[in-house]
Scaffold this active site. Sequence first.
Site, PDB file in Angstrom:
ATOM      1  CD1 TRP A   1      -1.561   0.537   1.069  1.00  0.00           C
ATOM      2  CD2 TRP A   1       0.280  -0.742   1.127  1.00  0.00           C
ATOM      3  NE1 TRP A   1      -0.664   1.048   0.178  1.00  0.00           N
ATOM      4  CE2 TRP A   1       0.469   0.291   0.184  1.00  0.00           C
ATOM      5  CE3 TRP A   1       1.305  -1.656   1.326  1.00  0.00           C
ATOM      6  CZ2 TRP A   1       1.639   0.430  -0.545  1.00  0.00           C
ATOM      7  CZ3 TRP A   1       2.476  -1.525   0.601  1.00  0.00           C
ATOM      8  CH2 TRP A   1       2.645  -0.485  -0.320  1.00  0.00           C
TER       9      TRP A   1
ATOM     10  CG  ASP B   1       4.224  -2.318   5.941  1.00  0.00           C
ATOM     11  OD1 ASP B   1       5.214  -1.561   5.949  1.00  0.00           O
ATOM     12  OD2 ASP B   1       3.318  -2.239   5.085  1.00  0.00           O
TER      13      ASP B   1
ATOM     14  CE  LYS C   1       2.765   6.662   3.470  1.00  0.00           C
ATOM     15  NZ  LYS C   1       1.552   6.621   2.738  1.00  0.00           N
TER      16      LYS C   1
HETATM   17  N1  KET Z   1       2.963   0.051   3.948  1.00  0.00           N
HETATM   18  C1  KET Z   1       1.780   0.620   4.217  1.00  0.00           C
HETATM   19  C2  KET Z   1       0.932   0.022   5.269  1.00  0.00           C
HETATM   20  C3  KET Z   1       1.375   1.751   3.490  1.00  0.00           C
HETATM   21  O1  KET Z   1       0.204   2.282   3.786  1.00  0.00           O
HETATM   22  C4  KET Z   1       2.193   2.286   2.486  1.00  0.00           C
HETATM   23  C5  KET Z   1       1.739   3.437   1.679  1.00  0.00           C
HETATM   24  C6  KET Z   1       3.428   1.659   2.265  1.00  0.00           C
HETATM   25  C7  KET Z   1       3.782   0.548   3.015  1.00  0.00           C
HETATM   26  C8  KET Z   1       4.407   2.106   1.227  1.00  0.00           C
HETATM   27  O2  KET Z   1       4.753   3.417   1.236  1.00  0.00           O
HETATM   28  P1  KET Z   1       6.093   3.900   0.496  1.00  0.00           P
HETATM   29  O3  KET Z   1       5.721   5.178  -0.143  1.00  0.00           O
HETATM   30  O4  KET Z   1       6.485   2.847  -0.490  1.00  0.00           O
HETATM   31  O5  KET Z   1       7.098   4.030   1.584  1.00  0.00           O
HETATM   32  N2  KET Z   1       0.540   3.819   1.628  1.00  0.00           N
HETATM   33  C9  KET Z   1      -0.037   4.981   0.969  1.00  0.00           C
HETATM   34  C10 KET Z   1       0.453   5.259  -0.397  1.00  0.00           C
HETATM   35  C11 KET Z   1       0.349   4.097  -1.344  1.00  0.00           C
HETATM   36  O6  KET Z   1      -0.707   3.475  -1.467  1.00  0.00           O
HETATM   37  O7  KET Z   1       1.379   3.817  -1.968  1.00  0.00           O
HETATM   38  C12 KET Z   1      -1.579   4.878   1.012  1.00  0.00           C
HETATM   39  O8  KET Z   1      -2.119   3.858   1.491  1.00  0.00           O
HETATM   40  O9  KET Z   1      -2.239   5.847   0.603  1.00  0.00           O
END
Ligand code: KET
Length: 415
Positions: free
Chosen positions: A143, A224, A260
């Site tokens: 990510w 993570d 998610k």
């Molecule tokens: N870790 C990973 C691996 C991840 O893909 C995301 C979000 C997060 C943490 C953080 O998500 P949060 O909304 O803070 O709980 N990924 C998606 C959104 C983004 O980039 O913020 C994505 O990869 O599309």
Amino acid sequence: MSNGTIHAETWSQVPLAPPDSIFKLSAAYKDDTFPNKVNLGVGAYRDDDNKPWVLPVVKKATKILLEDPNLDHEYLPITGLPSYTTAAAKLILGEDSPAIASGRVSSAQTISGTGANHLGALFLSRFYQFNGDKKVYLSDPTWVNHFAIFRNVGIDPLTYPYYDPKTIGLAFGAFLDTLKSLPERSAVLLHACAHNPTGVDPSREQWGQICDVFLAKGHYAFFDCAYQGFASGDLDNDAWAVREFVRREVPLLVCQSFAKNAGLYGERVGALHIVAPTVETAGRVKSQLSVLTRSEISNPPAYGARIVSLILNNPELFDEWKRDIKTMAGRIIQMRKELYKLLTEELKTPGNWDHIINQIGMFSFTGISPDQSQALVEKAHVYLTQNGRISMAGLNSHNVRYFAESLDRAVRGDL
Ligand code: KET
């Protein structure tokens, strides 16, 4: 300064930063007026009509919350809503977790998964006894935000091999060899399940071997976990690797997100769980999480945590949530199958597409080139990241054919 006036800082030194690679796609998609546009950028679930899905269980919990005569808007404790953090720890570590039973888990509520990553990284930066300079090892690829999160707290992000473009699968040999060759007590970030962006996870047997190396080398596991439930549709199954590492007593922390799996993206509900070797250490760790949180956000937001607390602590709501997760995971698996069928049986798109059905979770790493990805964005109005990652949740029965045909043309160089 001109005219003898003293100016405050005018920011002439501030360089213009590029927009965020993922969020800029959402904005471009929104502005696009093409009727068949497709958004496969950000990892956000959509239903078969391309609408954001408010989980039915979240609607129920919201109603309960709003009807609660005792609901107020007071501050939460600094480390968050205890009924939420306790239940969240059980969800990821397991009801019967030896670490929870022995009081060795320090949990703090965070600003979703990003906040958990940040707080975990900040804690490591302050207190981890790095073997030399502060470094963390991230999977290649990962990510994208992981790099910035660690840099922000003065930890240098490096990578370990993870993905093999030739097989469009795990580069297991190279991954394991690198883990073995890192300095002892290295901090290594692992995706707990549904690896972003590749959709490629180690098998249980491979996790076992990874765990062996962590123990032999004394590495620190920075898990993570943003997609619990999205890999297999089963919450326990998806937590297996984390629980196995805890069982085998690898030192670790887990970053957890309900963005998610509960569809609570904008409510920013997350948690950081640090598993300590003793109860006494856990107490000291928690005291420092509290200090760090206080200076950054004072205390976390209440609404989303209250919703999740209701769901996790009420057996009926919990069962309903599990069904909702199955609905989401099931629809994504269905889309994988349909896309695979269109590419292989109908369009006979050049190349091997087995990875579309073999990869798991919200994303698929298509294996197409940055140029082909760009052509899809610019010519077909299909929004995806440059690395060829597609969010499967953006596909539905109405647009999967258009996407398959566009992908087919991009691969053939006909776009
Ligand atoms: N870790 C990973 C691996 C991840 O893909 C995301 C979000 C997060 C943490 C953080 O998500 P949060 O909304 O803070 O709980 N990924 C998606 C959104 C983004 O980039 O913020 C994505 O990869 O599309």
